[in-house]
Motif scaffolding. Sequence first.
Motif, PDB file in Angstrom:
ATOM      1  N   TYR B  17       0.808  -1.221   0.000  1.00 49.87           N
ATOM      2  CA  TYR B  17       0.000   0.000   0.000  1.00 49.87           C
ATOM      3  C   TYR B  17       0.848   1.280   0.000  1.00 49.87           C
ATOM      4  CZ  TYR B  17      -4.040  -2.910   0.929  1.00 49.87           C
ATOM      5  OH  TYR B  17      -5.023  -3.827   0.809  1.00 49.87           O
ATOM      6  N   ALA B  18       0.492   2.202  -0.862  1.00 50.62           N
ATOM      7  CA  ALA B  18       1.136   3.519  -0.858  1.00 50.62           C
ATOM      8  C   ALA B  18       0.459   4.397   0.184  1.00 50.62           C
ATOM      9  CB  ALA B  18       1.055   4.166  -2.232  1.00 50.62           C
ATOM     10  N   VAL B  19      -0.842   4.109   0.437  1.00 54.89           N
ATOM     11  CA  VAL B  19      -1.568   4.760   1.523  1.00 54.89           C
ATOM     12  C   VAL B  19      -2.335   3.673   2.248  1.00 54.89           C
ATOM     13  CG1 VAL B  19      -3.380   6.389   2.132  1.00 54.89           C
ATOM     14  CG2 VAL B  19      -1.820   6.940   0.273  1.00 54.89           C
ATOM     15  N   GLY B  36       5.048  14.940   5.259  1.00 60.10           N
ATOM     16  CA  GLY B  36       5.726  13.647   5.321  1.00 60.10           C
ATOM     17  C   GLY B  36       6.904  13.633   4.382  1.00 60.10           C
ATOM     18  N   PRO B  37       7.807  12.693   4.609  1.00 64.82           N
ATOM     19  CA  PRO B  37       8.993  12.615   3.748  1.00 64.82           C
ATOM     20  C   PRO B  37       8.636  12.121   2.348  1.00 64.82           C
ATOM     21  CG  PRO B  37       8.973  10.784   5.288  1.00 64.82           C
ATOM     22  CD  PRO B  37       7.817  11.654   5.650  1.00 64.82           C
ATOM     23  N   SER B  38       9.601  12.135   1.482  1.00 70.83           N
ATOM     24  CA  SER B  38       9.405  11.684   0.114  1.00 70.83           C
ATOM     25  C   SER B  38       8.930  10.232   0.085  1.00 70.83           C
ATOM     26  CB  SER B  38      10.731  11.813  -0.630  1.00 70.83           C
ATOM     27  OG  SER B  38      10.518  11.668  -1.989  1.00 70.83           O
ATOM     28  N   GLY B  39       7.918   9.971  -0.717  1.00 68.24           N
ATOM     29  CA  GLY B  39       7.411   8.609  -0.853  1.00 68.24           C
ATOM     30  C   GLY B  39       6.435   8.204   0.231  1.00 68.24           C
ATOM     31  N   ALA B  40       6.011   9.150   1.069  1.00 65.27           N
ATOM     32  CA  ALA B  40       5.135   8.827   2.189  1.00 65.27           C
ATOM     33  C   ALA B  40       3.706   8.523   1.747  1.00 65.27           C
ATOM     34  CB  ALA B  40       5.124   9.978   3.189  1.00 65.27           C
ATOM     35  N   GLY B  41       3.318   9.017   0.594  1.00 64.42           N
ATOM     36  CA  GLY B  41       1.953   8.787   0.121  1.00 64.42           C
ATOM     37  C   GLY B  41       1.120  10.051   0.049  1.00 64.42           C
ATOM     38  N   LYS B  42       1.752  11.186   0.106  1.00 68.11           N
ATOM     39  CA  LYS B  42       1.015  12.453   0.084  1.00 68.11           C
ATOM     40  C   LYS B  42       0.333  12.687  -1.259  1.00 68.11           C
ATOM     41  CE  LYS B  42       4.745  14.927   0.973  1.00 68.11           C
ATOM     42  NZ  LYS B  42       5.830  13.944   1.009  1.00 68.11           N
ATOM     43  N   SER B  43       1.114  12.585  -2.320  1.00 64.29           N
ATOM     44  CA  SER B  43       0.540  12.837  -3.645  1.00 64.29           C
ATOM     45  C   SER B  43      -0.486  11.773  -4.004  1.00 64.29           C
ATOM     46  CB  SER B  43       1.637  12.869  -4.703  1.00 64.29           C
ATOM     47  OG  SER B  43       2.544  13.903  -4.415  1.00 64.29           O
ATOM     48  N   THR B  44      -0.252  10.566  -3.545  1.00 68.27           N
ATOM     49  CA  THR B  44      -1.209   9.492  -3.808  1.00 68.27           C
ATOM     50  C   THR B  44      -2.556   9.845  -3.184  1.00 68.27           C
ATOM     51  OG1 THR B  44       0.619   7.926  -3.744  1.00 68.27           O
ATOM     52  CG2 THR B  44      -1.613   7.014  -3.578  1.00 68.27           C
ATOM     53  N   PHE B  82      -0.815  20.242  -9.066  1.00 71.30           N
ATOM     54  CA  PHE B  82      -0.025  19.053  -8.758  1.00 71.30           C
ATOM     55  C   PHE B  82       1.435  19.426  -8.552  1.00 71.30           C
ATOM     56  CE2 PHE B  82      -3.581  17.446 -11.299  1.00 71.30           C
ATOM     57  CZ  PHE B  82      -4.089  16.520 -10.406  1.00 71.30           C
ATOM     58  N   GLU B  83       2.174  18.406  -8.137  1.00 78.13           N
ATOM     59  CA  GLU B  83       3.596  18.577  -7.922  1.00 78.13           C
ATOM     60  C   GLU B  83       4.282  19.138  -9.168  1.00 78.13           C
ATOM     61  OE1 GLU B  83       4.428  14.857  -6.228  1.00 78.13           O
ATOM     62  OE2 GLU B  83       6.366  15.448  -5.472  1.00 78.13           O
ATOM     63  N   GLN B  84       3.958  18.529 -10.307  1.00 81.08           N
ATOM     64  CA  GLN B  84       4.576  18.991 -11.550  1.00 81.08           C
ATOM     65  C   GLN B  84       3.684  20.034 -12.181  1.00 81.08           C
ATOM     66  OE1 GLN B  84       4.864  15.331 -13.663  1.00 81.08           O
ATOM     67  NE2 GLN B  84       7.049  15.164 -13.309  1.00 81.08           N
ATOM     68  N   ASP B 155      -0.203  20.700  -4.126  1.00 80.04           N
ATOM     69  CA  ASP B 155       0.871  19.742  -3.875  1.00 80.04           C
ATOM     70  C   ASP B 155       2.205  20.448  -4.037  1.00 80.04           C
ATOM     71  OD1 ASP B 155       2.380  17.489  -3.506  1.00 80.04           O
ATOM     72  OD2 ASP B 155       1.278  16.240  -4.937  1.00 80.04           O
ATOM     73  N   GLU B 156       2.906  20.620  -2.940  1.00 82.26           N
ATOM     74  CA  GLU B 156       4.217  21.267  -2.944  1.00 82.26           C
ATOM     75  C   GLU B 156       4.202  22.628  -3.648  1.00 82.26           C
ATOM     76  OE1 GLU B 156       6.582  19.898  -1.309  1.00 82.26           O
ATOM     77  OE2 GLU B 156       6.285  17.737  -1.317  1.00 82.26           O
ATOM     78  N   PRO B 157       3.380  23.552  -3.193  1.00 80.98           N
ATOM     79  CA  PRO B 157       3.260  24.812  -3.930  1.00 80.98           C
ATOM     80  C   PRO B 157       4.510  25.692  -3.883  1.00 80.98           C
ATOM     81  CG  PRO B 157       2.028  24.931  -1.894  1.00 80.98           C
ATOM     82  CD  PRO B 157       2.502  23.522  -2.017  1.00 80.98           C
ATOM     83  N   THR B 187       3.105  19.154   1.654  1.00 81.11           N
ATOM     84  CA  THR B 187       4.453  19.732   1.626  1.00 81.11           C
ATOM     85  C   THR B 187       5.397  18.910   2.471  1.00 81.11           C
ATOM     86  OG1 THR B 187       5.736  21.727   2.052  1.00 81.11           O
ATOM     87  CG2 THR B 187       3.971  21.275   3.576  1.00 81.11           C
ATOM     88  N   HIS B 188       6.702  19.059   2.240  1.00 80.44           N
ATOM     89  CA  HIS B 188       7.599  18.571   3.270  1.00 80.44           C
ATOM     90  C   HIS B 188       8.403  19.721   3.856  1.00 80.44           C
ATOM     91  CE1 HIS B 188       9.770  16.915  -0.480  1.00 80.44           C
ATOM     92  NE2 HIS B 188      10.266  18.103  -0.237  1.00 80.44           N
ATOM     93  N   ASN B 189       7.884  20.906   3.634  1.00 82.13           N
ATOM     94  CA  ASN B 189       8.514  22.072   4.244  1.00 82.13           C
ATOM     95  C   ASN B 189       7.765  22.473   5.517  1.00 82.13           C
ATOM     96  OD1 ASN B 189       9.240  24.704   4.986  1.00 82.13           O
ATOM     97  ND2 ASN B 189       9.884  25.146   2.880  1.00 82.13           N
TER      98      ASN B 189
HETATM   99  N1  LIG Z   1       2.563   5.810 -10.549  1.00 83.41           N
HETATM  100  C1  LIG Z   1       3.052   5.037  -9.567  1.00 83.41           C
HETATM  101  N2  LIG Z   1       3.170   3.728  -9.746  1.00 83.41           N
HETATM  102  C2  LIG Z   1       3.651   2.934  -8.763  1.00 83.41           C
HETATM  103  N3  LIG Z   1       4.016   3.365  -7.555  1.00 83.41           N
HETATM  104  C3  LIG Z   1       3.911   4.671  -7.308  1.00 83.41           C
HETATM  105  C4  LIG Z   1       3.423   5.583  -8.296  1.00 83.41           C
HETATM  106  N4  LIG Z   1       3.430   6.819  -7.768  1.00 83.41           N
HETATM  107  C5  LIG Z   1       3.900   6.685  -6.512  1.00 83.41           C
HETATM  108  N5  LIG Z   1       4.189   5.404  -6.225  1.00 83.41           N
HETATM  109  C6  LIG Z   1       4.715   4.885  -4.945  1.00 83.41           C
HETATM  110  O1  LIG Z   1       3.779   5.183  -3.930  1.00 83.41           O
HETATM  111  C7  LIG Z   1       4.429   5.645  -2.750  1.00 83.41           C
HETATM  112  C8  LIG Z   1       3.904   7.002  -2.363  1.00 83.41           C
HETATM  113  O2  LIG Z   1       4.254   7.950  -3.355  1.00 83.41           O
HETATM  114  P1  LIG Z   1       3.744   9.444  -3.338  1.00 83.41           P
HETATM  115  O3  LIG Z   1       4.061  10.028  -4.667  1.00 83.41           O
HETATM  116  O4  LIG Z   1       2.338   9.483  -2.894  1.00 83.41           O
HETATM  117  O5  LIG Z   1       4.691  10.079  -2.238  1.00 83.41           O
HETATM  118  P2  LIG Z   1       4.821  11.587  -1.754  1.00 83.41           P
HETATM  119  O6  LIG Z   1       4.540  11.586  -0.307  1.00 83.41           O
HETATM  120  O7  LIG Z   1       4.018  12.484  -2.613  1.00 83.41           O
HETATM  121  O8  LIG Z   1       6.383  11.863  -1.989  1.00 83.41           O
HETATM  122  P3  LIG Z   1       7.126  13.201  -2.501  1.00 83.41           P
HETATM  123  O9  LIG Z   1       7.340  14.052  -1.294  1.00 83.41           O
HETATM  124  O10 LIG Z   1       8.414  12.684  -3.034  1.00 83.41           O
HETATM  125  O11 LIG Z   1       6.290  13.848  -3.534  1.00 83.41           O
HETATM  126  C9  LIG Z   1       5.916   5.613  -3.061  1.00 83.41           C
HETATM  127  O12 LIG Z   1       6.440   4.439  -2.510  1.00 83.41           O
HETATM  128  C10 LIG Z   1       5.989   5.570  -4.560  1.00 83.41           C
HETATM  129  O13 LIG Z   1       7.102   4.830  -4.961  1.00 83.41           O
END
Ligand SMILES: Nc1ncnc2c1ncn2[C@@H]1O[C@H](COP(=O)(O)OP(=O)(O)OP(=O)(O)O)[C@@H](O)[C@H]1O
Lengths: 266, 284
Positions: B17-19, B36-44, B82-84, B155-157, B187-189
């Motif tokens: 699970y990403a979330v 949360g840190p990078s990869g925490a699941g925020k954008s998801t 979004f982030e991008q 997302d990360e404005p 954000t992670h700021n």
């Molecule tokens: N399109 C995707 N396909 C598969 N896995 C993904 C995809 N996008 C994100 N993930 C995984 O889901 C998890 C959460 O990612 P997410 O992008 O939600 O993190 P985040 O908190 O936004 O990180 P960041 O601060 O780097 O933006 C990560 O482990 C990532 O590798």
Amino acid sequence: MNKTLFLVDLKANWRVILFVSLVFMIYVLTSVLMYDPDSIEKLEQMFTLFPEGMLKALGFDTLGTDLNGYVAHYLYGFIAIIFPLIYIIVIANKLIAKHVDSGSMAYLLTTPVTRVKVAVTQAVFHVSGLILIFLIDIGVLVLLSSAVFPGSLKLASFLSLNFVTIMTLTVAGGIGFLFSCMCNDSRNSLAFGAGIPVAFFVFKMVSEIDAKLEGFKYLSVFSLIEIDKILADPAYGLGVGFILLGVSVLLYGAGVIIFNKKSLAI
Amino acid sequence: MIKVEGLYHSYSHDDKYAVRDASFEITRGEVFGFLGPSGAGKSTTQGVLTGLLQLQKGNVSVAGYDVKKPVRKMFNKIGVSFEQSNVYGKLTALENLEFYRKLFDVPTRDAMELLEIVGLDHVANQRAAEFSKGMKHRLTFIRSMINNPEIWFLDEPTTGLDPAIASEIKDIIKREKEKGTTVFLTTHNMFVADELCDRVGFIIDGEIKLIDSPRNLKLQYGEKLVEVDYRKNGGTVREKLSFIDESDRRRLNEIVNTGAIEMMHTKEATLEEIFIKVTGRGLE
Ligand SMILES: Nc1ncnc2c1ncn2[C@@H]1O[C@H](COP(=O)(O)OP(=O)(O)OP(=O)(O)O)[C@@H](O)[C@H]1O
Ligand SMILES: [Mg+2]
């Protein structure tokens, strides 16, 4: 259909449409202007100097003796497929997969425009561009030939031939569009969405080189452009065209449905 | 305005699970920071909330709409960045906004006015392909407010922007907040979060560890320290004392009684320190 999106598509892609139309038109112009009822025989004699396989592959093996046959063989064995095919392939990828890839699709889908509407608009644009290319070039062809050789072009059979040709291209386009909708990155979309239509094209060429390779024609939708048969019997062409139309609708429809259901990478 | 219950999301449709089991609620007019840190699941999480990612498990309602059955109208009420950042390179800045504007069926803001807010009015008629990254980011950012959103997903404005622009963006968010806009801010700021958010949620490895207001978190987790500067033997001395420690408290009393205090202020823990304390992990 969303008009705003359609107009932006047009703004982004009109150059490709124009370019393909113009290159196609060079051949349209030369085909009509080169037509000389008296010299057809001489031309055919000259062609005997070339290897037969090569002429066949290019569709120049029988040039026909009237304007219809001449123009049809000159254009619809090769030219009228390859150039519109380039448009079809490039734009199919651009309309969906590239937007998903670049992230602009995500933004588009957070507006009140539904996914189905977005996908349908892109599909309509895809086909419209193709039809526009043919309208421009066929229009020029019809006008030019009626000016230079009044009454020579038999419109019914000629239009039937165009209908079949356009419909084979929408089948190819439907495949391109389907993969554009399925794939989340435009590399995969191109690999299949361009690969399969190009393979169709190659198979058709190969099947015409030698009788031994004729079987390849069953692997290509473009083999359904049977020039002589359609010119002789326009109603037959109409029938084939409608079947292909049905297949195209299914392919584009499948693309729309898949796009509506999928998770979008962000 | 936003209600999330037991939200799970797996990109691979398995138990990776990403979330995982996220639940939270955001009320009208609140600025909620998702940290949360990078990869925490925020954008998801934001992806599911905005309907881009399919809702696999859990209940999510946004602006009163169930995300499971997305309705077009919901998108009239939300704005998303979004982030991008992404803009149409072939269109000018103004055309980008005008294009977007026409996609909504609610009254929208004036495009030129929005460009002015972020100082892009002088390049309004320049093609966006010629813009720098920061300019594209600003254009994307203002585009997300064109429909006067009730809920604003950001997302990360401020990430990757130069400090002046980042602070400009912060001010704009503050102004929108005063107008009553609900904001979901990822954000992670920690400084951005501290400054803007009514409440923050800490997310790590897909799980929300804690949700509270920055103030409460500081009261609860921050070691309450006081810094005193006082005169002694013609010079100034600084001492750092804890409110919790008995002997420190007595010492503080002594200093106060000398009447020689020059300066005294409490020192609070930063959100970043609290985050590390709670999750055992840093933010980078
Ligand atoms: N399109 C995707 N396909 C598969 N896995 C993904 C995809 N996008 C994100 N993930 C995984 O889901 C998890 C959460 O990612 P997410 O992008 O939600 O993190 P985040 O908190 O936004 O990180 P960041 O601060 O780097 O933006 C990560 O482990 C990532 O590798
Ligand atoms: Mg992210």
